[in-house]
Design a protein around this motif. Sequence first.
Motif, mmCIF file in Angstrom:
data_model
loop_
_atom_site.group_PDB
_atom_site.id
_atom_site.type_symbol
_atom_site.label_atom_id
_atom_site.label_comp_id
_atom_site.label_asym_id
_atom_site.label_seq_id
_atom_site.Cartn_x
_atom_site.Cartn_y
_atom_site.Cartn_z
ATOM 1 N N GLN A 4 0.311 -10.647 -25.176
ATOM 2 C CA GLN A 4 1.330 -10.414 -24.150
ATOM 3 C C GLN A 4 0.885 -10.994 -22.811
ATOM 4 N N ILE A 5 1.868 -11.439 -22.020
ATOM 5 C CA ILE A 5 1.601 -11.704 -20.607
ATOM 6 C C ILE A 5 2.317 -10.581 -19.856
ATOM 7 N N VAL A 6 1.555 -9.866 -19.037
ATOM 8 C CA VAL A 6 2.092 -8.669 -18.381
ATOM 9 C C VAL A 6 1.983 -8.825 -16.864
ATOM 10 N N LEU A 7 3.073 -8.456 -16.176
ATOM 11 C CA LEU A 7 3.065 -8.420 -14.716
ATOM 12 C C LEU A 7 2.807 -6.964 -14.325
ATOM 13 N N ILE A 8 1.704 -6.720 -13.607
ATOM 14 C CA ILE A 8 1.319 -5.340 -13.285
ATOM 15 C C ILE A 8 1.588 -5.106 -11.794
ATOM 16 N N ARG A 9 2.548 -4.233 -11.517
ATOM 17 C CA ARG A 9 2.908 -3.949 -10.114
ATOM 18 C C ARG A 9 2.120 -2.767 -9.583
ATOM 19 N N ASP A 10 1.759 -1.854 -10.513
ATOM 20 C CA ASP A 10 0.977 -0.675 -10.142
ATOM 21 C C ASP A 10 0.298 -0.183 -11.422
ATOM 22 N N TYR A 11 -0.562 0.848 -11.314
ATOM 23 C CA TYR A 11 -1.321 1.275 -12.497
ATOM 24 C C TYR A 11 -0.445 1.440 -13.738
ATOM 25 N N PHE A 12 0.711 2.068 -13.584
ATOM 26 C CA PHE A 12 1.566 2.297 -14.756
ATOM 27 C C PHE A 12 2.939 1.652 -14.605
ATOM 28 N N ASP A 13 3.034 0.685 -13.705
ATOM 29 C CA ASP A 13 4.278 -0.064 -13.555
ATOM 30 C C ASP A 13 4.014 -1.478 -14.069
ATOM 31 N N MET A 14 4.219 -1.651 -15.378
ATOM 32 C CA MET A 14 3.861 -2.922 -16.029
ATOM 33 C C MET A 14 5.083 -3.502 -16.731
ATOM 34 N N GLU A 15 5.268 -4.818 -16.564
ATOM 35 C CA GLU A 15 6.402 -5.483 -17.217
ATOM 36 C C GLU A 15 5.884 -6.607 -18.114
ATOM 37 N N VAL A 16 6.246 -6.545 -19.397
ATOM 38 C CA VAL A 16 5.857 -7.615 -20.325
ATOM 39 C C VAL A 16 6.799 -8.790 -20.081
ATOM 40 N N ILE A 17 6.240 -9.936 -19.639
ATOM 41 C CA ILE A 17 7.106 -11.078 -19.330
ATOM 42 C C ILE A 17 7.012 -12.170 -20.401
ATOM 43 N N GLY A 18 6.091 -11.986 -21.354
ATOM 44 C CA GLY A 18 5.990 -12.926 -22.470
ATOM 45 C C GLY A 18 5.201 -12.268 -23.583
ATOM 46 N N GLN A 19 5.562 -12.580 -24.845
ATOM 47 C CA GLN A 19 4.789 -12.014 -25.954
ATOM 48 C C GLN A 19 4.966 -12.840 -27.210
ATOM 49 N N THR A 20 4.142 -12.552 -28.208
ATOM 50 C CA THR A 20 4.228 -13.340 -29.426
ATOM 51 C C THR A 20 5.468 -12.934 -30.234
ATOM 52 N N ILE A 21 6.052 -13.941 -30.892
ATOM 53 C CA ILE A 21 7.212 -13.630 -31.733
ATOM 54 C C ILE A 21 6.772 -13.477 -33.196
ATOM 55 N N ASP A 22 5.501 -13.733 -33.477
ATOM 56 C CA ASP A 22 5.003 -13.516 -34.856
ATOM 57 C C ASP A 22 3.558 -13.009 -34.816
ATOM 58 N N ASP A 23 2.575 -13.859 -35.146
ATOM 59 C CA ASP A 23 1.180 -13.397 -35.183
ATOM 60 C C ASP A 23 0.604 -13.222 -33.771
ATOM 61 N N ALA A 24 -0.406 -12.362 -33.668
ATOM 62 C CA ALA A 24 -1.143 -12.210 -32.409
ATOM 63 C C ALA A 24 -2.259 -13.265 -32.366
ATOM 64 N N ALA A 25 -2.796 -13.515 -31.168
ATOM 65 C CA ALA A 25 -3.873 -14.516 -31.022
ATOM 66 C C ALA A 25 -5.088 -14.120 -31.867
ATOM 67 N N GLY A 26 -5.415 -12.824 -31.895
ATOM 68 C CA GLY A 26 -6.553 -12.361 -32.712
ATOM 69 C C GLY A 26 -6.300 -12.612 -34.187
ATOM 70 N N GLU A 27 -5.046 -12.443 -34.594
ATOM 71 C CA GLU A 27 -4.692 -12.715 -36.002
ATOM 72 C C GLU A 27 -4.864 -14.201 -36.302
ATOM 73 N N ALA A 28 -4.502 -15.045 -35.329
ATOM 74 C CA ALA A 28 -4.646 -16.488 -35.528
ATOM 75 C C ALA A 28 -6.124 -16.821 -35.767
ATOM 76 N N PHE A 29 -7.015 -16.188 -35.002
ATOM 77 C CA PHE A 29 -8.449 -16.381 -35.232
ATOM 78 C C PHE A 29 -8.851 -15.839 -36.602
#
Length: 346
Positions: free
Chosen positions: A146-171
């Motif tokens: 995920q790419i997350v925009l963090i405005r405050d400790y618990f104010d987080m917005e996911v602005i991009g994410q995987t549509i299938d496998d995760a990067a760790g899965e790719a490895f």
Amino acid sequence: MKTFILGIESSCDDTSAAVICNDMILSNVTAGQDVHKNFGGVVPELASRAHQQNIIPVIETAIQKANIRKNQLSAVAFTRGPGLLGSLLVGTSFAKAFALGLNIPLIEVDHLQAHILSHFIRNSESTNPVPRFPFICLTVSGGHTQIVLIRDYFDMEVIGQTIDDAAGEAFDKSAKIMGLPYPGGPLIDKLAAGGDPRRFAFARPNIPGLDFSFSGLKTSFLYFLRDELKRDPAFIENNKPDLCASIQSTIIDILMAKLTLALEQTRLLHSRSQLPDVAIAGGVSANSGLRQALEDAKVRLGWNIFIPPLQYSTDNAAMIAVAGYFKFLKSEFGSQSSVPYARNVL
Ligand code: KG4
Ligand code: ZN
């Protein structure tokens, strides 16, 4: 005032407990699970059983190492999700019983938020710099990208994410294709150090915006090796470091291209002349190639970067404890009827 919090992490295959005094870490103890090595991935049923065996000794050791008494604890923070339900239930049930026994509050923590908040863990009296809000975090683990925009400790917005496998899965899946044991990410990292990252080229996804896709890369790698093995049955053995370096650099290029785009877009979004701080988090942030790519971006593009220490990159309870501390400050407590969640809710 000193607030002591016990953090418990059991979302996947690491049983971990940590004690924090405010945001200063006192202990962080993790028991891994070798039982999955022979199966090429985490077996959920075996993971829950291993958590049951490990949780009491891990928690006792964490409290001992912190050099405090149980009754000094102000709260228990635990991972509520996302993760494997059977694994989460072990930590959740233990946390509930522990809180009830000591008559202290429970704090629910989201595993992905905690990976990001690991950047706020302090290690000693000396103050390490922490990211300034708003900042951008690339969270890359075995289950999430995920790419997350963090405005405050618990104010987080996911602005991009995987549509299938995760990067760790790719490895991990690329490693499995080469016959390497699970988890393959750290092994690819090690072998890549002696290889040429430009020796082989693999298909890159063409996904618009800030989303990722890694399943095509896995297929491209699989078909490439299948064809080469027809010509030379020892192809993998003879080219392992170059294969590892090439697949690793492809994954990193995909991650860095989207992170760069995210920074361009958020700068426009906030019409700021200054770039937001940039952090990485999650198991794949332990990768030396990704760490180097971030260091290069710092020099080349002027990014103000935050790379977690290795012990806070992969799953750990210190990040759960620090997230718990920030919730404690807001008196955000959970209840005895709290239920774990398997899927991402961010
Ligand atoms: O955050 P994490 O410990 O657990 C999850 O929440 O998934 O991440 C585990 C993932 C695995 O896919 C593992 O292969 C990967 O992180 N990983 C690495 C490295 N260390 C761990 N991948 C590449 N290079 C590494 N050095
Ligand atoms: Zn994780």
